[in-house]
Write a protein that holds these residues in place. Structure first.
Motif, PDB file in Angstrom:
ATOM      1  N   ILE A 104      56.864 -60.256  51.653  1.00 26.79           N
ATOM      2  CA  ILE A 104      57.853 -59.677  51.854  1.00 26.79           C
ATOM      3  C   ILE A 104      58.322 -58.756  50.834  1.00 26.79           C
ATOM      4  O   ILE A 104      58.783 -57.639  51.050  1.00 26.79           O
ATOM      5  CB  ILE A 104      59.203 -60.868  51.923  1.00 26.79           C
ATOM      6  N   GLY A 105      57.935 -59.074  49.685  1.00 23.79           N
ATOM      7  CA  GLY A 105      58.203 -58.041  48.569  1.00 23.79           C
ATOM      8  C   GLY A 105      57.476 -56.913  48.673  1.00 23.79           C
ATOM      9  O   GLY A 105      57.760 -55.967  48.289  1.00 23.79           O
ATOM     10  N   THR A 106      56.102 -57.097  48.826  1.00 21.45           N
ATOM     11  CA  THR A 106      55.146 -55.899  49.038  1.00 21.45           C
ATOM     12  C   THR A 106      55.999 -55.108  50.236  1.00 21.45           C
ATOM     13  O   THR A 106      55.991 -53.828  50.278  1.00 21.45           O
ATOM     14  CB  THR A 106      53.968 -56.443  49.570  1.00 21.45           C
ATOM     15  N   ILE A 107      56.214 -55.603  51.533  1.00 22.37           N
ATOM     16  CA  ILE A 107      56.795 -54.762  52.644  1.00 22.37           C
ATOM     17  C   ILE A 107      57.910 -54.223  52.366  1.00 22.37           C
ATOM     18  O   ILE A 107      58.168 -52.734  52.418  1.00 22.37           O
ATOM     19  CB  ILE A 107      57.230 -55.582  53.771  1.00 22.37           C
ATOM     20  N   LEU A 108      58.957 -54.762  51.475  1.00 23.36           N
ATOM     21  CA  LEU A 108      60.320 -54.361  51.093  1.00 23.36           C
ATOM     22  C   LEU A 108      60.142 -53.493  49.907  1.00 23.36           C
ATOM     23  O   LEU A 108      61.133 -52.762  49.302  1.00 23.36           O
ATOM     24  CB  LEU A 108      61.416 -55.294  50.823  1.00 23.36           C
ATOM     25  N   GLY A 109      59.253 -53.454  49.094  1.00 21.36           N
ATOM     26  CA  GLY A 109      59.128 -52.813  47.992  1.00 21.36           C
ATOM     27  C   GLY A 109      60.107 -53.455  46.423  1.00 21.36           C
ATOM     28  O   GLY A 109      60.595 -52.748  45.984  1.00 21.36           O
ATOM     29  N   ILE A 110      60.092 -54.728  46.638  1.00 22.21           N
ATOM     30  CA  ILE A 110      60.868 -55.447  45.781  1.00 22.21           C
ATOM     31  C   ILE A 110      59.934 -56.470  45.091  1.00 22.21           C
ATOM     32  O   ILE A 110      58.944 -56.900  45.386  1.00 22.21           O
ATOM     33  CB  ILE A 110      62.129 -56.113  46.076  1.00 22.21           C
ATOM     34  N   SER A 111      60.556 -57.130  43.972  1.00 21.57           N
ATOM     35  CA  SER A 111      59.598 -58.072  43.260  1.00 21.57           C
ATOM     36  C   SER A 111      59.702 -59.313  44.096  1.00 21.57           C
ATOM     37  O   SER A 111      60.690 -59.648  44.670  1.00 21.57           O
ATOM     38  CB  SER A 111      60.067 -58.332  41.938  1.00 21.57           C
ATOM     39  N   THR A 112      58.655 -60.191  43.977  1.00 25.55           N
ATOM     40  CA  THR A 112      58.460 -61.471  44.368  1.00 25.55           C
ATOM     41  C   THR A 112      59.836 -62.290  44.043  1.00 25.55           C
ATOM     42  O   THR A 112      60.439 -63.185  44.684  1.00 25.55           O
ATOM     43  CB  THR A 112      57.412 -62.196  44.104  1.00 25.55           C
ATOM     44  N   ARG A 113      60.069 -62.269  42.576  1.00 27.09           N
ATOM     45  CA  ARG A 113      61.369 -62.842  42.248  1.00 27.09           C
ATOM     46  C   ARG A 113      62.734 -62.818  42.673  1.00 27.09           C
ATOM     47  O   ARG A 113      63.480 -63.525  43.144  1.00 27.09           O
ATOM     48  CB  ARG A 113      61.583 -62.844  40.814  1.00 27.09           C
ATOM     49  N   THR A 114      62.851 -61.164  42.933  1.00 26.38           N
ATOM     50  CA  THR A 114      63.956 -60.879  44.043  1.00 26.38           C
ATOM     51  C   THR A 114      63.907 -61.416  45.188  1.00 26.38           C
ATOM     52  O   THR A 114      64.822 -62.113  45.872  1.00 26.38           O
ATOM     53  CB  THR A 114      63.847 -59.191  43.893  1.00 26.38           C
ATOM     54  N   VAL A 115      62.743 -61.401  45.824  1.00 29.41           N
ATOM     55  CA  VAL A 115      62.664 -62.156  47.409  1.00 29.41           C
ATOM     56  C   VAL A 115      62.917 -63.522  47.204  1.00 29.41           C
ATOM     57  O   VAL A 115      63.732 -63.953  47.991  1.00 29.41           O
ATOM     58  CB  VAL A 115      61.249 -61.842  47.835  1.00 29.41           C
ATOM     59  N   GLU A 116      62.630 -64.371  46.124  1.00 26.10           N
ATOM     60  CA  GLU A 116      62.851 -65.694  46.044  1.00 26.10           C
ATOM     61  C   GLU A 116      64.239 -65.932  45.958  1.00 26.10           C
ATOM     62  O   GLU A 116      64.890 -66.839  46.610  1.00 26.10           O
ATOM     63  CB  GLU A 116      62.431 -66.220  44.845  1.00 26.10           C
ATOM     64  N   LYS A 117      65.174 -65.075  45.259  1.00 27.12           N
ATOM     65  CA  LYS A 117      66.659 -65.104  45.227  1.00 27.12           C
ATOM     66  C   LYS A 117      67.254 -64.832  46.406  1.00 27.12           C
ATOM     67  O   LYS A 117      68.051 -65.572  46.806  1.00 27.12           O
ATOM     68  CB  LYS A 117      66.942 -64.164  43.919  1.00 27.12           C
ATOM     69  N   HIS A 118      66.620 -63.909  47.348  1.00 30.99           N
ATOM     70  CA  HIS A 118      67.316 -63.611  48.671  1.00 30.99           C
ATOM     71  C   HIS A 118      67.078 -64.976  49.491  1.00 30.99           C
ATOM     72  O   HIS A 118      67.807 -65.301  50.188  1.00 30.99           O
ATOM     73  CB  HIS A 118      66.864 -62.272  49.213  1.00 30.99           C
ATOM     74  N   VAL A 119      65.995 -65.421  49.501  1.00 31.70           N
ATOM     75  CA  VAL A 119      65.548 -66.765  50.307  1.00 31.70           C
ATOM     76  C   VAL A 119      66.442 -67.966  49.827  1.00 31.70           C
ATOM     77  O   VAL A 119      67.093 -68.299  50.606  1.00 31.70           O
ATOM     78  CB  VAL A 119      64.071 -67.022  50.068  1.00 31.70           C
ATOM     79  N   GLU A 120      66.698 -67.885  48.466  1.00 40.76           N
ATOM     80  CA  GLU A 120      67.674 -69.289  48.181  1.00 40.76           C
ATOM     81  C   GLU A 120      69.180 -68.821  48.488  1.00 40.76           C
ATOM     82  O   GLU A 120      69.657 -69.650  49.117  1.00 40.76           O
ATOM     83  CB  GLU A 120      67.559 -69.078  46.406  1.00 40.76           C
ATOM     84  N   ASN A 121      69.314 -67.454  48.535  1.00 39.83           N
ATOM     85  CA  ASN A 121      70.716 -67.290  49.190  1.00 39.83           C
ATOM     86  C   ASN A 121      70.800 -67.478  50.471  1.00 39.83           C
ATOM     87  O   ASN A 121      71.927 -68.058  51.152  1.00 39.83           O
ATOM     88  CB  ASN A 121      71.146 -65.836  48.814  1.00 39.83           C
ATOM     89  N   LEU A 122      69.933 -67.077  51.390  1.00 45.29           N
ATOM     90  CA  LEU A 122      69.711 -67.401  52.808  1.00 45.29           C
ATOM     91  C   LEU A 122      69.630 -68.811  53.108  1.00 45.29           C
ATOM     92  O   LEU A 122      70.412 -69.381  53.958  1.00 45.29           O
ATOM     93  CB  LEU A 122      68.424 -66.702  53.318  1.00 45.29           C
ATOM     94  N   LEU A 123      68.969 -69.571  52.504  1.00 49.19           N
ATOM     95  CA  LEU A 123      69.148 -71.014  52.495  1.00 49.19           C
ATOM     96  C   LEU A 123      70.412 -71.495  52.144  1.00 49.19           C
ATOM     97  O   LEU A 123      71.045 -72.414  53.369  1.00 49.19           O
ATOM     98  CB  LEU A 123      68.038 -71.728  51.504  1.00 49.19           C
ATOM     99  N   ARG A 124      71.001 -71.243  51.276  1.00 46.31           N
ATOM    100  CA  ARG A 124      72.368 -71.671  50.942  1.00 46.31           C
ATOM    101  C   ARG A 124      73.612 -71.124  52.221  1.00 46.31           C
ATOM    102  O   ARG A 124      74.176 -71.954  52.657  1.00 46.31           O
ATOM    103  CB  ARG A 124      73.013 -71.177  49.653  1.00 46.31           C
TER     104      ARG A 124
END
Length: 77
Positions: A31-51
């Protein structure tokens, strides 16, 4: 809209992009590669999605996304 009714808070545009790829079983790195963002940023977005979707894991999130989010899972960005 059903997704936002199912979510505690509205999803941001970036969370919606992450959700689309999460629903296609992409890893955080992919996802990070596709969107051009870091893996850590993706992790934060996923955490927010889960919440926001009130689920405990990626599989449950993917089910909610497919059921309720108006995202075109076939369209490429």
């Amino acid at each position: 809209m059903a997704a936002d009714k199912c979510a505690r808070e509205p999803l941001t545009p970036k969370e919606r992009q992450v959700a689309r790829w999460l629903a296609q079983a992409k890893t955080n790195w992919e996802i990070g590669t596709i969107l051009g963002i870091s893996t850590r940023t993706v992790e934060k977005h996923v955490e927010n999605l889960l919440r926001k979707l009130n689920v405990e894991n990626r599989t449950a999130a993917a089910l909610e996304i497919v059921r309720y989010l108006p995202v075109d899972l076939t369209e490429l960005e």
